[in-house]
Design an enzyme around this catalytic site. Structure first.
Site, short mmCIF file in Angstrom:
data_model
loop_
_atom_site.label_atom_id
_atom_site.label_comp_id
_atom_site.label_asym_id
_atom_site.label_seq_id
_atom_site.Cartn_x
_atom_site.Cartn_y
_atom_site.Cartn_z
N GLY A 41 -2.73 -3.18 1.30
CA GLY A 41 -3.91 -3.82 1.89
C GLY A 41 -3.57 -4.66 3.10
CB SER A 165 -3.18 5.32 -8.92
OG SER A 165 -1.93 5.62 -9.50
CE1 TYR A 192 -3.03 0.78 -11.59
CE2 TYR A 192 -1.59 2.68 -11.89
CZ TYR A 192 -2.27 1.81 -11.05
OH TYR A 192 -2.21 1.98 -9.68
N1 LIG Z 1 2.32 0.84 -4.67
C1 LIG Z 1 2.17 2.04 -5.24
O1 LIG Z 1 3.13 2.80 -5.37
C2 LIG Z 1 0.82 2.48 -5.69
C3 LIG Z 1 0.72 3.70 -6.34
C4 LIG Z 1 -0.53 4.16 -6.72
C5 LIG Z 1 -1.66 3.42 -6.42
N2 LIG Z 1 -1.55 2.20 -5.82
C6 LIG Z 1 -2.78 1.48 -5.52
O2 LIG Z 1 -2.70 0.93 -4.21
C7 LIG Z 1 -3.55 -0.22 -4.11
C8 LIG Z 1 -2.81 -1.33 -3.42
O3 LIG Z 1 -1.78 -1.80 -4.27
P1 LIG Z 1 -0.37 -2.27 -3.72
O4 LIG Z 1 0.61 -1.30 -4.21
O5 LIG Z 1 -0.43 -2.60 -2.29
O6 LIG Z 1 -0.16 -3.60 -4.62
P2 LIG Z 1 0.08 -5.14 -4.26
O7 LIG Z 1 1.14 -5.27 -3.23
O8 LIG Z 1 0.31 -5.83 -5.56
O9 LIG Z 1 -1.31 -5.59 -3.67
C9 LIG Z 1 -2.43 -5.68 -4.53
C10 LIG Z 1 -3.42 -6.67 -3.96
O10 LIG Z 1 -4.48 -6.80 -4.91
C11 LIG Z 1 -4.73 -8.17 -5.14
N3 LIG Z 1 -5.32 -8.46 -6.45
C12 LIG Z 1 -4.78 -8.29 -7.67
N4 LIG Z 1 -5.62 -8.75 -8.62
C13 LIG Z 1 -6.71 -9.22 -7.98
C14 LIG Z 1 -7.92 -9.83 -8.39
N5 LIG Z 1 -8.15 -10.10 -9.67
N6 LIG Z 1 -8.83 -10.17 -7.46
C15 LIG Z 1 -8.59 -9.94 -6.15
N7 LIG Z 1 -7.46 -9.38 -5.68
C16 LIG Z 1 -6.53 -9.03 -6.58
C17 LIG Z 1 -3.34 -8.79 -5.02
O11 LIG Z 1 -3.47 -10.20 -4.86
P3 LIG Z 1 -2.25 -11.22 -5.24
O12 LIG Z 1 -1.32 -11.20 -4.07
O13 LIG Z 1 -2.99 -12.49 -5.44
O14 LIG Z 1 -1.61 -10.68 -6.49
C18 LIG Z 1 -2.83 -8.08 -3.79
O15 LIG Z 1 -3.37 -8.65 -2.62
C19 LIG Z 1 -3.99 -0.50 -5.56
O16 LIG Z 1 -5.30 -0.01 -5.74
C20 LIG Z 1 -3.03 0.29 -6.43
O17 LIG Z 1 -3.59 0.68 -7.66
C21 LIG Z 1 -0.32 1.72 -5.47
#
Ligand SMILES: NC(=O)c1ccc[n+]([C@@H]2O[C@H](COP(=O)([O-])OP(=O)(O)OC[C@H]3O[C@@H](n4cnc5c(N)ncnc54)[C@H](OP(=O)(O)O)[C@@H]3O)[C@@H](O)[C@H]2O)c1
Length: 322
Positions: A41, A165, A192
């Site tokens: 994000g 995902s 999840y």
């Molecule tokens: N990384 C991967 O390999 C992967 C794989 C498949 C899908 N995804 C998807 O990609 C998307 C982005 O994830 P990412 O990998 O970039 O993870 P990330 O680095 O953990 O970022 C997730 C973001 O969501 C926020 N968040 C979590 N809980 C929240 C809540 N209750 N209210 C508002 N915001 C909240 C987090 O805030 P905080 O900083 O406060 O925690 C963070 O800003 C997600 O939808 C995830 O399911 C990721």
């Protein structure tokens, strides 16, 4: 997708797949993105700002959001149009409050990117409203947010982008209506997976409803593949964190910036297909050139999609206008 379609998709954006080089100026456009202080994000926000867009982040932490804004302004200058509204997806009151503030702030929303999530939560826990934490945060929170912002996005002829995902292929591959909140047999990964499948089914059902009502919102679904973000370190258990750390040393995990490409593509590129899943198209669709990936049919099981929509309205107490 058959072989011919795969080849055509790859040709659509060239051998390197979709990249932000395809985006022209986004001056005058406004994007709203959840969970933008970290990971994919944050990188999506960087790309949009680099093209001159305005971005409003909906994040749960004021402190982490302030640090993210400082970093973005250091990179793009003090005039960079990036704001933050506090919103905790795990609390529907907070989602409603943030949506109300956003509607006062923004006359136009060109795209809402539903990016925030928690993942692999090791022990069952509940949101403030009593929902299993991953379903509550990832699906129900975004379900209400999208519903509250829908008319504004419609008036803007805008988009909703759902970040899913590949986990939707794991777990039960359907929705467990008799025990949505995992009172029995909780598993970090199965819960999840279910939450991400629910987000996809919501998106495909919303597309059908928009089609039937002639509204002007495009809904697209993507995933970041396997990307080195803070997702697992934020919410995963110790063993999952170790396994993930080892994986990040392998070529099966790409950068958070590349992980942002599919969601930025879905927010900006014209001519994408609604009934599709966009993401990396290389090895196992974890990494590689970004384009149209494989969408398995269980994600488009119409009776389950309809039942999930009704159940989501009942559980959240939010009724959509569509
Ligand atoms: N990384 C991967 O390999 C992967 C794989 C498949 C899908 N995804 C998807 O990609 C998307 C982005 O994830 P990412 O990998 O970039 O993870 P990330 O680095 O953990 O970022 C997730 C973001 O969501 C926020 N968040 C979590 N809980 C929240 C809540 N209750 N209210 C508002 N915001 C909240 C987090 O805030 P905080 O900083 O406060 O925690 C963070 O800003 C997600 O939808 C995830 O399911 C990721």
């Amino acid at each position: 997708m058959d072989k011919r379609e795969t080849i055509m998709t790859k040709m659509q954006f060239g051998p390197g797949g979709w990249t932000p080089d395809r985006i022209g100026s986004l001056a005058g456009k406004t994007y709203v993105i959840t969970g933008a202080n970290a990971g994919a994000g944050f990188q999506a926000t960087r790309i949009l700002l680099s093209k001159g867009a305005r971005v409003v982040m909906l994040n749960r932490s004021a402190e982490r959001s302030g640090a993210a804004i400082d970093e973005l302004k250091a990179e793009f200058g003090p005039q960079a149009q990036v704001d933050f509204i506090r919103m905790d997806l795990a609390e529907l009151g907070s989602v409603r409050q943030a949506a109300t503030e956003l509607l006062e702030m923004l006359p136009q929303i060109d795209a809402l990117i539903c990016n925030a999530a928690i993942a692999q939560v090791p022990a069952r826990s509940l949101t403030k409203d009593g929902f299993e934490s991953q379903l509550g945060t990832n699906h129900y929170g975004h379900f209400v947010l999208c519903g509250m912002l829908f008319d504004r996005i419609d008036a803007s002829m805008g988009r909703i982008v759902v970040v899913a995902s590949l986990g939707y292929r794991m777990g039960l591959r359907t929705i467990r209506f008799d025990d949505m909140h995992w009172e029995r047999g909780y598993g970090a990964n199965t819960a999840y997976s279910q939450s991400k499948l629910a987000q996809m089914m919501f998106a495909y059902e919303l597309q059908d409803r928009i089609g039937a009502s002639g509204r002007n919102v495009e809904v697209l679904v993507c995933h970041p593949g396997s990307s080195a973000t803070s997702l697992i370190s934020t919410s995963g258990g110790r063993l999952t964190r170790l396994v993930w750390w080892l994986m990040t040393k392998s070529p099966m995990v790409q950068s958070a910036e590349r992980g942002a490409f599919p969601e930025v593509m879905c927010a900006t590129e014209d001519g994408l297909e609604p009934r599709a899943l966009y993401g990396p198209t290389g090895r196992m669709e974890f990494v590689g050139p970004v384009g149209r990936g494989t969408l398995e049919p269980h994600a488009h099981d119409k009776p389950v999609m309809v039942r999930l929509w009704d159940r989501s309205e009942a559980d959240t107490g939010f009724t959509w206008s569509i």
